[in-house]
Scaffold this active site. Structure first.
Site, PDB file in Angstrom:
ATOM      1  N   ARG A   1      58.314  40.249 -12.211  1.00  0.00           N
ATOM      2  CA  ARG A   1      57.015  40.886 -12.001  1.00  0.00           C
ATOM      3  C   ARG A   1      55.917  39.824 -12.053  1.00  0.00           C
ATOM      4  NH1 ARG A   1      60.070  43.986 -15.490  1.00  0.00           N
ATOM      5  NH2 ARG A   1      60.515  46.119 -14.819  1.00  0.00           N
TER       6      ARG A   1
ATOM      7  N   HIS B   1      66.802  46.246 -15.927  1.00  0.00           N
ATOM      8  CA  HIS B   1      66.986  47.703 -15.987  1.00  0.00           C
ATOM      9  C   HIS B   1      68.045  48.076 -17.024  1.00  0.00           C
ATOM     10  CE1 HIS B   1      64.993  47.788 -11.979  1.00  0.00           C
ATOM     11  NE2 HIS B   1      64.614  48.980 -12.389  1.00  0.00           N
TER      12      HIS B   1
ATOM     13  N   TYR C   1      68.230  50.311  -5.056  1.00  0.00           N
ATOM     14  CA  TYR C   1      68.315  48.982  -4.454  1.00  0.00           C
ATOM     15  C   TYR C   1      69.599  48.722  -3.664  1.00  0.00           C
ATOM     16  CZ  TYR C   1      64.384  48.331  -7.554  1.00  0.00           C
ATOM     17  OH  TYR C   1      63.178  48.475  -8.188  1.00  0.00           O
TER      18      TYR C   1
END
Length: 333
Positions: free
Chosen positions: A199, A306, A316
């Site tokens: 991120r 995750h 994904y």
């Protein structure tokens, strides 16, 4: 029993009565002392001292004690400040589900459902803590309030053509990795995001102290789920990522650009292209989608952080059935 002490820029009063803790912040020591006396009298009269707290009091403490420890503290603080514009001086005892519903309906007209959901989750958590942990409220006003349906996750993935177009706007690769301007730094950050699925805030943490080139890992001491796990997140990186990071200046923080400037620069350069509906966070989805072609869900979770593998599998792993069939031909004799 009462205590008064200096807490950063304010004075905090704490009283304990019958095993319960009551606390409040004030600008001056005198105000803190006066509150202690009035609060103790209120207790004796079976009157809750926290009835004097308002919404602003709640979120000031929440930011100081909870938000400050999150990697997303800047974004969460912005969300809280938007909510405070509506209810800054409203007493906690007067916050009702009807007031909450009015705010939700108003925000639904202004922003996307995903944004309303994020804001609501932050606000709900603050009121839950005030109710359950701080004992500031005898009830949670969100009980029975309007529910926001979870919007489907974004499935925006950049094409190779879009990646090349976008990077060109940032003059990537820069002529010198040692002396980059903010625009060039933003381009390098975009490339790192596409290679690592990190991120934006995680990339801005990178520096000589948390990248291990020999082990090929990045150790994030501040990340999205730190407040839940209490542990650093260790991210494996590829040889191409190692090669890219090794070009950066050897200092505590690789990048000097601040988060707000990075956001503005990204949007400015994006808008100069014909690329539609693109957010910076879509680089993470793009990276994870590409990595899913080579890594199974367990390994990909180590990269992404995750905990719920279903999110990875349903979001994904985008291969079509016919592509999977071709893989089967290659692997099964």
């Amino acid at each position: 029993m009462a205590s008064i002490f200096k807490d950063r820029k304010s004075w905090r009063s704490i009283i304990y009565i019958d095993g319960k803790r009551y606390s409040k912040s004030f600008k001056t020591k005198r105000e803190a002392e006066l509150w202690v006396g009035s609060a103790e009298k209120s207790i004796k009269a079976d009157e809750r001292p926290d009835s004097n707290y308002n919404v602003k009091d709640l979120f000031e403490r929440y930011i100081e004690e909870i938000t400050v420890h999150k990697a997303s503290k800047r974004e969460e603080t912005l969300r809280i400040n938007k909510f405070l514009k509506t209810f800054p001086n409203l007493k906690l005892k007067d916050v009702t589900k009807d007031e909450i519903n009015k705010w939700i309906i108003k925000r639904e007209k202004e922003v996307t459902p995903a944004t309303v959901k994020r804001e609501l989750n932050t606000i709900k958590n603050a009121f839950r803590i005030a109710n359950e942990r701080w004992d500031w409220m005898s009830r949670n006003p969100f009980k029975g309030a309007k529910q926001i349906s979870t919007p489907p996750p974004r499935d925006r993935v950049l094409t190779w053509s879009e990646i090349k177009t976008l990077l060109k706007q940032f003059n990537y690769p820069p002529k010198s990795f040692e002396n980059m301007n903010k625009t060039e730094e933003t381009g390098v950050i975009v490339m790192i995001a596409l290679r690592t699925a990190l991120r934006q805030g995680e990339i801005l943490q990178l520096g000589a102290g948390n990248v291990d080139f020999k082990k090929r890992i990045i150790t994030l001491t501040h990340h999205k789920t730190l407040h839940k796990t209490g542990k650093p997140r260790v991210v494996p990186i590829s040889l191409k990522t190692v090669k890219l990071l090794s070009k950066l200046p050897k200092r505590e923080r690789y990048f000097l650009v601040e988060s707000a400037s990075l956001d503005a620069l990204f949007r400015k350069k994006r808008d100069k292209t014909e690329i539609k509906d693109l957010h910076f966070h879509d680089t993470r989805a793009t990276a994870l989608t590409m990595l899913s072609k080579y890594l199974d869900a367990m390994d990909l979770a180590k990269v992404s952080g995750h905990k719920d593998l279903n999110i990875l599998l349903n979001t994904y792993y985008r291969e079509k059935p016919e592509d999977i069939a071709l893989k089967m031909d290659k692997r099964i004799r």
